[in-house]
Write an enzyme that holds these catalytic residues in place. Structure first.
Site, PDB file in Angstrom:
ATOM      1  N   CYS A 111       0.822  -1.218   0.000  1.00  0.00           N
ATOM      2  CA  CYS A 111       0.000   0.000   0.000  1.00  0.00           C
ATOM      3  C   CYS A 111       0.852   1.263   0.000  1.00  0.00           C
ATOM      4  O   CYS A 111       0.501   2.251  -0.634  1.00  0.00           O
ATOM      5  CB  CYS A 111      -0.923  -0.012   1.210  1.00  0.00           C
ATOM      6  SG  CYS A 111      -0.080  -0.427   2.745  1.00  0.00           S
ATOM      7  N   HIS A 293      -1.936   0.668   7.237  1.00  0.00           N
ATOM      8  CA  HIS A 293      -2.354   0.768   5.844  1.00  0.00           C
ATOM      9  C   HIS A 293      -2.127   2.199   5.359  1.00  0.00           C
ATOM     10  O   HIS A 293      -2.115   3.129   6.156  1.00  0.00           O
ATOM     11  CB  HIS A 293      -3.835   0.383   5.715  1.00  0.00           C
ATOM     12  CG  HIS A 293      -4.291   0.210   4.302  1.00  0.00           C
ATOM     13  ND1 HIS A 293      -3.533  -0.421   3.343  1.00  0.00           N
ATOM     14  CD2 HIS A 293      -5.438   0.595   3.670  1.00  0.00           C
ATOM     15  CE1 HIS A 293      -4.200  -0.423   2.187  1.00  0.00           C
ATOM     16  NE2 HIS A 293      -5.356   0.196   2.367  1.00  0.00           N
ATOM     17  N   ASN A 313      -8.837   3.858  -1.831  1.00  0.00           N
ATOM     18  CA  ASN A 313      -8.106   2.675  -1.354  1.00  0.00           C
ATOM     19  C   ASN A 313      -7.443   1.987  -2.543  1.00  0.00           C
ATOM     20  O   ASN A 313      -7.654   2.383  -3.691  1.00  0.00           O
ATOM     21  CB  ASN A 313      -9.082   1.735  -0.619  1.00  0.00           C
ATOM     22  CG  ASN A 313      -8.366   0.770   0.302  1.00  0.00           C
ATOM     23  OD1 ASN A 313      -7.132   0.758   0.379  1.00  0.00           O
ATOM     24  ND2 ASN A 313      -9.131  -0.057   1.005  1.00  0.00           N
TER      25      ASN A 313
END
Ligand SMILES: *[C@@H]1O[C@H](CO)[C@@H](O)[C@H](O)[C@H]1NC(C)=O
Ligand SMILES: *[C@@H]1O[C@H](CO)[C@@H](O)[C@H](O)[C@H]1NC(C)=O
Length: 347
Positions: A111, A293, A313
């Site tokens: 990520c 994240h 996301n």
């Protein structure tokens, strides 16, 4: 032109952008569209297994002390006076397709690389003389090494942006699109430890038991029209945005999306089935290294009196609201306001 006309014009351009398919958008980037992609959206949640595979170690959550905090600039003050109740960078910069382009990191805690490359792409487009493009998260994930962190276990997005400044990034899309100099090579897959997981329907190939960080190839894929060195684009050193709502808003208004790191709890996985705006209510973290994240913040708003951040996301378009989600704003929810970083493209 009067303001009303301008507003109508901007609005109609952004509507047009939303109607373009992913394939049409690809043809507008400096990459070549050839393979079709799955555009179906189902509302399945991630299995707990694939959910934790897409998180990173908690030690990468906090912005390192040596990352300079952006000094409050005059323009930032001016911007702060212009903060609106809601803002969506996709509408503000409708030609910059990458802002609303949901990537798929697959089952690797990359990520940090995906969000950094995505934000870098947005800012390249927003800041003339650049144009719409997609920078490669593969180049970061595979080549940055221990400077950025630890590959699929996680990394610091500000270090990733510094690497953009020193080593540059080539272009590259997702695994499924396979375009540009170095597209993402961690496969999108749906089978792990004997159970089908997201998206369940067999769209994607089987997952390997373990994921390894792709190799750092300093060359473009076959058939790409430029070589690796020619395809590099550079940024400027990263900075930490002051952990303050209006400072973050002013930064986004003035320069475009930012990258934010936060702690993930179990209730984040399928929260959108329960309530429209995420706030942590229950559940912990079952991942041995902790649960961090990184996402991109692209705007904000208020709904039913709850202020929120609008985020992109990198778990594909089938997760959340077409890949986007909203999280409560103003309460440093899961640390999201404390760990915002950004960088500008090189002039
Ligand atoms: C895209 O493909 C066409 C032909 O298929 C080629 O002529 C062109 O150079 C390619 N452009 C890029 C950016 O790869
Ligand atoms: C890349 O292309 C440029 C310009 O054609 C050339 O000067 C350079 O040597 C090439 N680099 C590599 C690594 O092939």
């Amino acid at each position: 032109m009067n303001t009303f006309l301008l507003v109508v014009l901007v609005f109609s351009i952004s509507i047009a952008a939303e109607e373009l398919s992913r394939k049409e958008l690809l043809s507008l980037l400096n990459v070549n569209a050839s393979r079709s992609v799955d555009e179906s959206r189902n509302e399945e949640q991630l299995s707990p297994d694939s959910f934790t595979d897409m998180l990173m170690d908690a030690k990468f959550i906090k912005v390192p002390e040596d990352t300079p905090i952006l000094k409050i600039q005059r323009t930032n003050f001016l911007m702060a006076t212009k903060i609106r109740e809601s803002f969506d960078a996709r509408r503000e910069w409708p030609k910059c397709w990458s802002i609303g382009w949901i990537r798929q990191q697959s089952r690797c805690g990359s990520c940090w690389a995906v969000a950094a490359a995505s934000m870098a792409s947005d800012r390249m487009c927003i800041n003339a003389p650049y144009y719409p493009m997609m920078l490669s998260s593969e180049d970061l994930l595979s080549c940055c090494g221990s400077y950025c962190g630890n590959g699929c276990s996680g990394g610091w997005p500000d270090k990733a942006l510094n690497w953009w400044a020193t080593n540059g990034l080539v272009t590259g899309t997702d695994y499924s699109d396979h375009q540009g100099c170095r597209p993402y090579t961690v496969p999108t897959c749906s089978w792990h430890n004997g159970v089908y997981s997201f998206p369940y329907d067999g769209t994607y190939r089987a997952c390997p038991e373990t994921f390894s960080v792709p190799q750092c190839y300093q060359q473009c894929q076959n058939g790409y029209f430029r070589n690796y060195t020619q395809d590099k684009y550079y940024g400027q050193p990263a900075y930490h945005v002051r952990p303050d709502v209006s400072a973050i808003q002013a930064e986004i208004l003035e320069h475009g999306p930012v990258v934010a790191t936060f702690t993930v709890y179990e209730d984040f996985n399928n929260f959108y089935k329960r309530e429209p705006i995420y706030q942590h209510r229950s559940g912990g973290c079952k991942r041995p290294g902790g649960c961090g994240h990184v996402v991109k913040i692209i705007g904000w708003g208020v709904e039913n009196q709850i202020p929120y951040w609008l985020c992109a996301n990198s778990w594909g378009t089938q997760w959340g609201d077409g890949g986007f989600f909203r999280i409560r704003r103003g309460t440093n929810e899961c640390g999201i306001e404390a760990n915002v970083v950004a960088a500008m493209p090189r002039k």
